[in-house]
Write a protein that holds these residues in place. Sequence first.
Motif, PDB file in Angstrom:
ATOM      1  N   ARG A 840      -3.737 -14.520  -6.346  1.00 38.44           N
ATOM      2  CA  ARG A 840      -4.785 -13.710  -6.991  1.00 38.44           C
ATOM      3  C   ARG A 840      -4.242 -12.330  -7.362  1.00 38.44           C
ATOM      4  N   LEU A 841      -3.368 -11.802  -6.504  1.00 39.23           N
ATOM      5  CA  LEU A 841      -2.747 -10.525  -6.848  1.00 39.23           C
ATOM      6  C   LEU A 841      -1.941 -10.652  -8.139  1.00 39.23           C
ATOM      7  N   LEU A 842      -1.243 -11.757  -8.304  1.00 34.21           N
ATOM      8  CA  LEU A 842      -0.494 -11.987  -9.543  1.00 34.21           C
ATOM      9  C   LEU A 842      -1.429 -11.993 -10.739  1.00 34.21           C
ATOM     10  N   THR A 843      -2.598 -12.646 -10.586  1.00 41.01           N
ATOM     11  CA  THR A 843      -3.582 -12.677 -11.675  1.00 41.01           C
ATOM     12  C   THR A 843      -4.049 -11.264 -12.012  1.00 41.01           C
ATOM     13  N   LEU A 844      -4.295 -10.446 -10.957  1.00 43.32           N
ATOM     14  CA  LEU A 844      -4.736  -9.072 -11.172  1.00 43.32           C
ATOM     15  C   LEU A 844      -3.682  -8.268 -11.920  1.00 43.32           C
ATOM     16  N   VAL A 845      -2.431  -8.394 -11.499  1.00 44.45           N
ATOM     17  CA  VAL A 845      -1.344  -7.647 -12.153  1.00 44.45           C
ATOM     18  C   VAL A 845      -1.209  -8.057 -13.608  1.00 44.45           C
ATOM     19  N   GLU A 846      -1.260  -9.366 -13.884  1.00 43.81           N
ATOM     20  CA  GLU A 846      -1.117  -9.845 -15.250  1.00 43.81           C
ATOM     21  C   GLU A 846      -2.280  -9.370 -16.125  1.00 43.81           C
ATOM     22  N   THR A 847      -3.505  -9.359 -15.565  1.00 42.09           N
ATOM     23  CA  THR A 847      -4.665  -8.885 -16.327  1.00 42.09           C
ATOM     24  C   THR A 847      -4.553  -7.401 -16.641  1.00 42.09           C
ATOM     25  N   MET A 848      -4.099  -6.588 -15.660  1.00 40.71           N
ATOM     26  CA  MET A 848      -3.942  -5.154 -15.908  1.00 40.71           C
ATOM     27  C   MET A 848      -2.950  -4.920 -17.041  1.00 40.71           C
ATOM     28  N   ARG A 849      -1.935  -5.770 -17.126  1.00 39.85           N
ATOM     29  CA  ARG A 849      -0.910  -5.570 -18.161  1.00 39.85           C
ATOM     30  C   ARG A 849      -1.372  -6.067 -19.525  1.00 39.85           C
ATOM     31  N   THR A 850      -1.959  -7.288 -19.568  1.00 39.49           N
ATOM     32  CA  THR A 850      -2.245  -7.911 -20.863  1.00 39.49           C
ATOM     33  C   THR A 850      -3.603  -7.517 -21.427  1.00 39.49           C
ATOM     34  N   GLU A 851      -4.638  -7.449 -20.551  1.00 43.25           N
ATOM     35  CA  GLU A 851      -5.985  -7.189 -21.058  1.00 43.25           C
ATOM     36  C   GLU A 851      -6.347  -5.710 -21.042  1.00 43.25           C
ATOM     37  N   TYR A 852      -5.847  -4.971 -20.053  1.00 45.28           N
ATOM     38  CA  TYR A 852      -6.241  -3.569 -19.932  1.00 45.28           C
ATOM     39  C   TYR A 852      -5.154  -2.617 -20.400  1.00 45.28           C
ATOM     40  N   GLY A 853      -4.032  -3.147 -20.911  1.00 44.54           N
ATOM     41  CA  GLY A 853      -3.032  -2.341 -21.609  1.00 44.54           C
ATOM     42  C   GLY A 853      -2.195  -1.423 -20.746  1.00 44.54           C
ATOM     43  N   VAL A 854      -1.991  -1.755 -19.443  1.00 43.76           N
ATOM     44  CA  VAL A 854      -1.091  -0.945 -18.614  1.00 43.76           C
ATOM     45  C   VAL A 854       0.338  -1.256 -19.056  1.00 43.76           C
ATOM     46  N   GLU A 855       1.024  -0.259 -19.605  1.00 43.69           N
ATOM     47  CA  GLU A 855       2.326  -0.515 -20.234  1.00 43.69           C
ATOM     48  C   GLU A 855       3.405  -0.853 -19.223  1.00 43.69           C
ATOM     49  N   GLN A 856       3.347  -0.251 -18.038  1.00 42.15           N
ATOM     50  CA  GLN A 856       4.443  -0.434 -17.085  1.00 42.15           C
ATOM     51  C   GLN A 856       3.864  -0.552 -15.678  1.00 42.15           C
ATOM     52  N   ILE A 857       4.254  -1.634 -14.960  1.00 44.92           N
ATOM     53  CA  ILE A 857       3.828  -1.855 -13.581  1.00 44.92           C
ATOM     54  C   ILE A 857       5.089  -2.055 -12.745  1.00 44.92           C
ATOM     55  N   LEU A 858       5.231  -1.235 -11.666  1.00 48.94           N
ATOM     56  CA  LEU A 858       6.393  -1.312 -10.782  1.00 48.94           C
ATOM     57  C   LEU A 858       5.922  -1.817  -9.419  1.00 48.94           C
ATOM     58  N   VAL A 859       6.543  -2.884  -8.924  1.00 50.13           N
ATOM     59  CA  VAL A 859       6.125  -3.509  -7.673  1.00 50.13           C
ATOM     60  C   VAL A 859       7.341  -3.619  -6.752  1.00 50.13           C
ATOM     61  N   VAL A 860       7.182  -3.169  -5.492  1.00 48.99           N
ATOM     62  CA  VAL A 860       8.193  -3.383  -4.463  1.00 48.99           C
ATOM     63  C   VAL A 860       7.723  -4.539  -3.594  1.00 48.99           C
ATOM     64  N   SER A 861       8.517  -5.605  -3.486  1.00 54.04           N
ATOM     65  CA  SER A 861       8.098  -6.752  -2.683  1.00 54.04           C
ATOM     66  C   SER A 861       9.287  -7.675  -2.447  1.00 54.04           C
ATOM     67  N   HIS A 862       9.214  -8.423  -1.324  1.00 52.21           N
ATOM     68  CA  HIS A 862      10.182  -9.488  -1.090  1.00 52.21           C
ATOM     69  C   HIS A 862       9.511 -10.854  -1.205  1.00 52.21           C
ATOM     70  N   ASP A 863       8.234 -10.879  -1.708  1.00 54.64           N
ATOM     71  CA  ASP A 863       7.507 -12.131  -1.859  1.00 54.64           C
ATOM     72  C   ASP A 863       8.056 -12.908  -3.060  1.00 54.64           C
ATOM     73  N   GLU A 864       8.362 -14.196  -2.866  1.00 50.82           N
ATOM     74  CA  GLU A 864       9.011 -14.976  -3.912  1.00 50.82           C
ATOM     75  C   GLU A 864       8.091 -15.230  -5.098  1.00 50.82           C
ATOM     76  N   GLU A 865       6.744 -15.316  -4.854  1.00 47.93           N
ATOM     77  CA  GLU A 865       5.821 -15.528  -5.977  1.00 47.93           C
ATOM     78  C   GLU A 865       5.835 -14.334  -6.926  1.00 47.93           C
ATOM     79  N   LEU A 866       5.821 -13.114  -6.354  1.00 46.29           N
ATOM     80  CA  LEU A 866       5.879 -11.917  -7.194  1.00 46.29           C
ATOM     81  C   LEU A 866       7.220 -11.832  -7.920  1.00 46.29           C
ATOM     82  N   VAL A 867       8.293 -12.179  -7.203  1.00 48.73           N
ATOM     83  CA  VAL A 867       9.618 -12.143  -7.828  1.00 48.73           C
ATOM     84  C   VAL A 867       9.668 -13.093  -9.016  1.00 48.73           C
ATOM     85  N   GLY A 868       9.081 -14.281  -8.852  1.00 46.04           N
ATOM     86  CA  GLY A 868       9.119 -15.267  -9.927  1.00 46.04           C
ATOM     87  C   GLY A 868       8.294 -14.865 -11.130  1.00 46.04           C
ATOM     88  N   ALA A 869       7.275 -13.995 -10.942  1.00 48.97           N
ATOM     89  CA  ALA A 869       6.407 -13.589 -12.053  1.00 48.97           C
ATOM     90  C   ALA A 869       6.883 -12.320 -12.740  1.00 48.97           C
TER      91      ALA A 869
END
Length: 901
Positions: A840-869
């Motif tokens: 769900r966090l991935l969905t939120l991040v993708e929506t902020m970027r594509t629908e709400y126009g956030v140009e740049q999102i920086l994420v620190v994580s070792h989670d493989e799902e976030l890395v893959g996205a």
Amino acid sequence: MRFERVALENFKCYADADLSLSSGVTVVHGVNGSGKSSLLEACFFALYGSAAIDGPRESVIRTGEEECAVELWFEHAGGRYHLERSLKDYGDRVSHDCVLEGPGEETWEGATAVDGAIADLLRMDASAFVNCAYVQQGEVNKLIHATPTERQDMIDDLLQLGKLEEYRERASEARLGVTDVLDNATGRLDELASQVEAKESKDLHERLNALESDLGETTAEIERLEDQVDTARETRDDAQAVLDEHEEKREQLDEIEADVEELESTVAATERERDALKEKIAQRREAVEEHESVLEDRLAESELDAETVRNADGTVDVDAVAVERDALGERVDELQERINELSVEIGSASDEAERLAERADELEAEAEADREEADELAEAVEAAESELADRREKVEELGDEIAEAKAAFEDAPVSLGEAESLVADRREEREDLRGEREDLRATVESLRDRIEEGERLLEAGKCPECGQSVDGSPHVDSLDEDRERLAEKESALEDVEGALEDLADALEDAKALRESEREVSSLEDRRENVQQLLEEKESTIAERRERRESLLADADEHEEAAEDKREAAAAKRETADDLRSDLGSANAEKAEVTDRIETLDAVVDASEALADAREDVRRLREDREQKAELNDERRERLAEKRERKKELEAAVDEDTVAEARAEKERAETYIEKAEGELDDLRATRDDLQSRRGAVENEIEALEDLREQREAARERVEALESLYDEAQDLQEMYGELRAELRQQNVETLERMLNETFDLVYQNDSYSHIELSGDYELTVYQKDGETLDPDQLSGGERALFNLSLRCAIYRLLAEGVEGTAPMPPLILDEPTVFLDSGHVTRLLTLVETMRTEYGVEQILVVSHDEELVGAADELVHVRKDSTTNRSTVEVGEAPTADLLADD
């Protein structure tokens, strides 16, 4: 706003790093402690300097270094900027330098100027930045744990509403201040009016004329007495001159007498010194004789030819002795050089023998260690083979468990891998039925109320309000239809409730299938891990067997080499013994030559001592003759001083001195009496002048008070007008802040629910309510309410991320693009999230970027799902030896990279 590039030098765990950042989602990936968060902290430090450092400023400087620097290149509102900050630790202080270069030639230098420029560009300070755009590690729940008042202050500050409250408070303070000033001004006006009236009643001008008349008479009398005092002072000064001349001659006489006494004493002392010098000369003559005797003895011992080396004065020729001594010295040097060579050769032979013996011991120890390690490897191989059998058995057991878990899908309505979708379908069906049940319940309740109302009217026969007959009333005529419809709805309600019970069982079955599906996945992962360990163990056994054979061969070689070393050591010891015999002979000869050199040195010392004693006699005689000449000169000066003393004794006249003293006393007596009268007159004059000044001051003060009274009257009128204006301004700011806050609360609530629906879809939560005081309430779909703190850890984390993203959207839309927002930064947002919540966090991040126009999102994580996205991956590594971190950029994660973590 978009970060383009960041460069670090000696910042925390980075010695140097240079990273370019792109638009989209960038994930900073790496193992725990590798320095991922430090990259984002460096960007935060570049923007806000010391305000971004948690702790002392020097804590961000890399250990062992004295300074660090961070450079940040970013694009903002169409302009490009370059920001550089650096710290240097001087021990007792830490310096902070920074420069911001903007579009064109615009530049800001110094911490204060740069901090102000960044706050103006982003419309937020460091605190607002971490409450909006930068979700720091461990602070994802910061807003939910805040009190409503703290949350209100945070959000109001972000939306610039705090300024309106600040202006309102200033207006209120101004109004209260005006009230105090107005009260003071009114009191001051009344006080001035009373003071003017009091001074006007004193007849100040008449009092001034009388004082000026008395002052003139007193001044004339003072001038007369001052002339008489001046005459008396001249008489006193003439008498004093006579006394001073007499005193000067008396002082000269005393000085002459002291000089005579001093000269007589000095002459006597010098004569005593000449007697002492005479005794010393006699002593030194005796020393000359002793040194001559010693020299004769030393010459006899030296084996030198006395006639050849002796001078005419009885001393020896030092140069001739030096020739003999130099020859002996050269022989000593030759012997010492031989001794040194022998010592080195002996030491070298002994050291080599010792080294060879030690090496033999080491080789024997190494051979023993090799055999012991070979024995340990044999035991380890035996134990590993036993463990290998256990793991093969474990692989077979896991295979049986996987087959057992898959058996649950044999008669299931879905295949393996579709259970999650089945659970979602069952929940959706349940929500539809629940909605239908609520509609039916509302309809049944409404029909029952209508039927009861109609029955009451029918029983009464007429309306209780208007008194009309109920015959023909719609409520009465439709009773039968309502009863039929009520029966239909109650039956339908029973059917829906029955269907809900059946669906609950189906949902539980679907959840059981989902658990089986998850168990299969978990078991397969475990079997794969055990299989991998099995292969590694087989490889390890082969390596240990090969290592054992190698160790046994090495042990044999070491033992042979040890025997060779011991034979070589014995030969070196025999060589060292032969060299020690030669060394003893050389030392004996050197001792004999050294004794002869010491004897020659004694001859030279005795000759020099004789010459020194003769010189002392000559010098003492000269000193005694000089002192005799000095005394002759002092006796001549003594005769002159005695003659001057007689002249001064004849020049002193005591009668003239007595007359001068009497004249001086008369003059001083008159001066003392006249000055007493003058003091009284001057005091009278000063009093008159003071009283006249006081009256003049009072007249001047009266005029000043009249002017102050008029100014105070004008000030009171102006303050009364200012008080009314301040009150109007205070009310205007309060109303404007309340209106803007309500608008922002409504917009924020709408945006929060949009984000909430996105991350909580298909869950049991309905919506969120945000009160005007920023109180947050979560509504469940059954109508019950929850405080956000009652959510689970993962749900609270998602809730807070939703709230942060909603605030971010509100700020971005509120300024209508005129001040683009900074990048959205998430530092370890998955700490409290399971795999479902991460999706769900991935969905939120993708929506902020594509629908709400956030140009740049920086994420620190070792989670493989976030890395893959990620659109771009930044991998951070730390060298365990140097403790230095490095960064590596890639477009997508690779299998090797994931395995490394």
